[in-house]
Write a protein that holds these residues in place. Sequence first.
Motif, PDB file in Angstrom:
ATOM      1  N   TYR A 171      31.400  41.158  39.582  1.00 32.73           N
ATOM      2  CA  TYR A 171      31.902  42.416  39.012  1.00 32.73           C
ATOM      3  C   TYR A 171      33.145  42.901  39.766  1.00 32.73           C
ATOM      4  N   SER A 172      33.069  42.945  41.104  1.00 34.49           N
ATOM      5  CA  SER A 172      34.184  43.493  41.895  1.00 34.49           C
ATOM      6  C   SER A 172      35.412  42.588  41.842  1.00 34.49           C
ATOM      7  N   SER A 173      35.222  41.261  41.867  1.00 28.16           N
ATOM      8  CA  SER A 173      36.386  40.363  41.805  1.00 28.16           C
ATOM      9  C   SER A 173      37.068  40.460  40.434  1.00 28.16           C
ATOM     10  N   ALA A 174      36.273  40.594  39.356  1.00 30.50           N
ATOM     11  CA  ALA A 174      36.842  40.699  38.006  1.00 30.50           C
ATOM     12  C   ALA A 174      37.596  42.018  37.821  1.00 30.50           C
ATOM     13  N   ARG A 175      37.054  43.105  38.353  1.00 29.52           N
ATOM     14  CA  ARG A 175      37.712  44.421  38.235  1.00 29.52           C
ATOM     15  C   ARG A 175      39.069  44.405  38.938  1.00 29.52           C
ATOM     16  N   GLU A 218      43.003  34.920  33.499  1.00 28.64           N
ATOM     17  CA  GLU A 218      42.074  33.781  33.624  1.00 28.64           C
ATOM     18  C   GLU A 218      40.844  34.181  34.435  1.00 28.64           C
ATOM     19  N   TRP A 219      40.037  35.090  33.882  1.00 25.84           N
ATOM     20  CA  TRP A 219      38.904  35.625  34.643  1.00 25.84           C
ATOM     21  C   TRP A 219      37.817  34.590  34.908  1.00 25.84           C
ATOM     22  N   LYS A 220      37.697  33.584  34.030  1.00 25.03           N
ATOM     23  CA  LYS A 220      36.653  32.554  34.227  1.00 25.03           C
ATOM     24  C   LYS A 220      36.977  31.696  35.462  1.00 25.03           C
ATOM     25  N   LYS A 221      38.281  31.438  35.664  1.00 24.28           N
ATOM     26  CA  LYS A 221      38.715  30.650  36.817  1.00 24.28           C
ATOM     27  C   LYS A 221      38.391  31.393  38.124  1.00 24.28           C
ATOM     28  N   GLY A 237      44.800  36.045  43.054  1.00 27.32           N
ATOM     29  CA  GLY A 237      43.504  35.513  42.623  1.00 27.32           C
ATOM     30  C   GLY A 237      42.595  35.227  43.799  1.00 27.32           C
ATOM     31  N   LEU A 238      43.174  34.624  44.864  1.00 23.21           N
ATOM     32  CA  LEU A 238      42.395  34.300  46.062  1.00 23.21           C
ATOM     33  C   LEU A 238      41.898  35.579  46.739  1.00 23.21           C
ATOM     34  N   LEU A 239      42.741  36.610  46.737  1.00 23.71           N
ATOM     35  CA  LEU A 239      42.340  37.888  47.322  1.00 23.71           C
ATOM     36  C   LEU A 239      41.139  38.460  46.560  1.00 23.71           C
ATOM     37  N   CYS A 240      41.173  38.362  45.218  1.00 28.79           N
ATOM     38  CA  CYS A 240      40.053  38.840  44.392  1.00 28.79           C
ATOM     39  C   CYS A 240      38.765  38.109  44.750  1.00 28.79           C
ATOM     40  N   VAL A 241      38.879  36.787  44.960  1.00 31.44           N
ATOM     41  CA  VAL A 241      37.710  35.960  45.309  1.00 31.44           C
ATOM     42  C   VAL A 241      37.109  36.423  46.634  1.00 31.44           C
ATOM     43  N   TYR A 242      37.971  36.633  47.630  1.00 28.59           N
ATOM     44  CA  TYR A 242      37.482  37.030  48.957  1.00 28.59           C
ATOM     45  C   TYR A 242      36.919  38.446  48.958  1.00 28.59           C
ATOM     46  N   VAL A 243      37.523  39.329  48.162  1.00 30.92           N
ATOM     47  CA  VAL A 243      36.996  40.696  48.066  1.00 30.92           C
ATOM     48  C   VAL A 243      35.621  40.676  47.394  1.00 30.92           C
ATOM     49  N   GLY A 244      35.479  39.892  46.329  1.00 31.64           N
ATOM     50  CA  GLY A 244      34.187  39.776  45.647  1.00 31.64           C
ATOM     51  C   GLY A 244      33.108  39.232  46.564  1.00 31.64           C
ATOM     52  N   TYR A 304      40.843  41.727  39.668  1.00 28.47           N
ATOM     53  CA  TYR A 304      41.709  40.761  38.977  1.00 28.47           C
ATOM     54  C   TYR A 304      42.346  41.385  37.739  1.00 28.47           C
ATOM     55  N   LYS A 305      41.581  42.198  37.031  1.00 31.33           N
ATOM     56  CA  LYS A 305      42.117  42.869  35.840  1.00 31.33           C
ATOM     57  C   LYS A 305      43.142  43.924  36.238  1.00 31.33           C
ATOM     58  N   MET A 306      42.939  44.570  37.383  1.00 31.68           N
ATOM     59  CA  MET A 306      43.910  45.546  37.884  1.00 31.68           C
ATOM     60  C   MET A 306      45.240  44.860  38.192  1.00 31.68           C
TER      61      MET A 306
END
Length: 624
Positions: A377-381, A390-393, A324-331, A383-385
């Motif tokens: 958009y990029s963090s959600a994509r 918990e996409w809202k978080k 999750g943290l990785l998704c945040v930093y990538v976004g 995260y779904k991968m």
Amino acid sequence: MAIAALLLLSCLLVSPTSHAFYLPGVAPRDFQKDDELQVKVNKLSSTKTQLPYDFYFLDYCKPSKIMNNAENLGEVLRGDRIENSIYVFKMRRDETCKVSCRTKLTAESAKNFKEKIDDEYRVNMILDNLPVAVPRLRRDGSQAPTYEHGFRSKDDKYYINNHLSFRVMYHKDPESEDSRIVGFEVIPSSIKHEYTDWDEKNPKVHTCTPSTKITPSSNTPQEVAADAYIVFSYDVTFQSSEIKWASRWDTYLLMNDDQIHWFSIINSLMIVLFLSGMVAMIMMRTLYRDIANYNQLETQDEAQEETGWKLVHGDVFRPPSNSGLLCVYVGTGVQFLGMTLVTMIFASLGFLSPSNRGGLMTAMVLLWVFMGLFAGYSSARLYKMFKGAEWKKITLKTAFMFPGIVFGIFFMLNALIWGEKSSGAVPFGTMFALVFLWFGISVPLVFVGSYLGFKKPAIEDPVRTNKIPRQIPALAWYMQPAFSVLVGGILPFGAVFIELFFILTSIWLNQFYYIFGFLFIVFVILIVTCAEITVVLCYFQLCSEDYHWWWRAYLTAGSSALYLFAYSVFYFFTKLEITKVVSGILYFGYMLITSYAFFVLTGTIGFYACLWFVRKIYSSVKID
């Protein structure tokens, strides 16, 4: 060919003979004879303290009503405070020995003057959007503009420059009476004016008359002391010039070491491009051989065992820890990349020139806010991968983590500036506007982007992931994560460090930076270098049967931020003369924010390059 194309683009973007690149959005003003010209005053600035002050913080002559000019967000964040002054000219009408006013210095105001002279503060004035300049001889004999105010003599006395000799250069239209201002220079001097009886309505001094000019060498300088009366005066002369309006900024934008600058940048580009080409060639040859061998071995009975990176195909797409943290930093990195790219393009085309004060800062803040859409958009994509639910978080973290950390540091630094009573402190109203941009526009856009990203179908992995994780064999010392990550940051930093010197000089030594064409080319090189070094090290990592590549890909390119911060420490001790503790804290605070942003930017570039590479190679081989 690629090198030639890049260098050609660089020449087109930064050609010193091409003046059209800073004109968009700036309209010339025509003046007729005897039109009123109002000189405006800006902040007092010092490279020793980095703390700007309002011009009227010192006891200068004040107009009857001080009016602040309309400022944009960027000007406020830079500490600019543009106000009217007592210096009012008539176009193309010379004036000599114009007495402005007389002030009596209190003990407090004399102390303020002495402190500012000690800290080498400079006065900044503006006429028709041109900053004032002092003509000084350069090493090559030509003249370069600077402006200095206040100085100490050798006998430790403090003198004030209370007489200003202005020179306004204008370019006259040959077909009409219209003229345009193309230059604004001043020679400051210290004169102890003598007078018999002081008349406030019609002040006259014996030191000079309207028909005789002042000669500073034959007069006693004006000392700064408590209870001393100081008379402020000025001359103004108008001089016709062949310089056209479109070229009037050229003297400000000329660099003292332009040849060294050209050589350094081209040298840096050539080295990095050569290294990148070599890396790309080695990678492609090795990979094609690997893939051909693997696909050939599948048909041979004797090939019972797999080797190299194909061994970890069942684990390579296993979601990492703290995904999750990785998704945040990538976004956040995507948001920063979008802001930087668009800013560079606009700056290279001339829309963010120095003549548009605060334009660069305003553009960066607004672009950051609107790029929140791509961050979500990029963090959600991603995260779904990773099969997250918990996409809202994740969206909330993307919207608040990086801006929250930066805003916290910025708020503490701003409190320090407030404590010093500096005009560089961001006012409460502007702080509220920044918070509104963040909460009112950026956060909703991040949510919209996340919603759109999460609605799309998940990105499918090219190979299946095993249920039981594979054991990673013992790694050689040079493949250990810490060593690999630190080595990976050297090349991206090497791509930018020469340009970094000029950027730091422009920020901390109050010089104009306007070689955005160079900067854009260097930025492209940075992207290529981050991508390639990450891909190479990722390939070696997978060959060592270590499949924990997600975070390492991000940190490999992102580690260049460590070198950037280390270079800023070196720059502080070798190039700056900052002595105040508060100024040192400000420097390192802002450089920490810059390094953090650079980490997020480069890390994201490396991560996406590695993701593309891993997906590409594992979709190219046959897996049973």
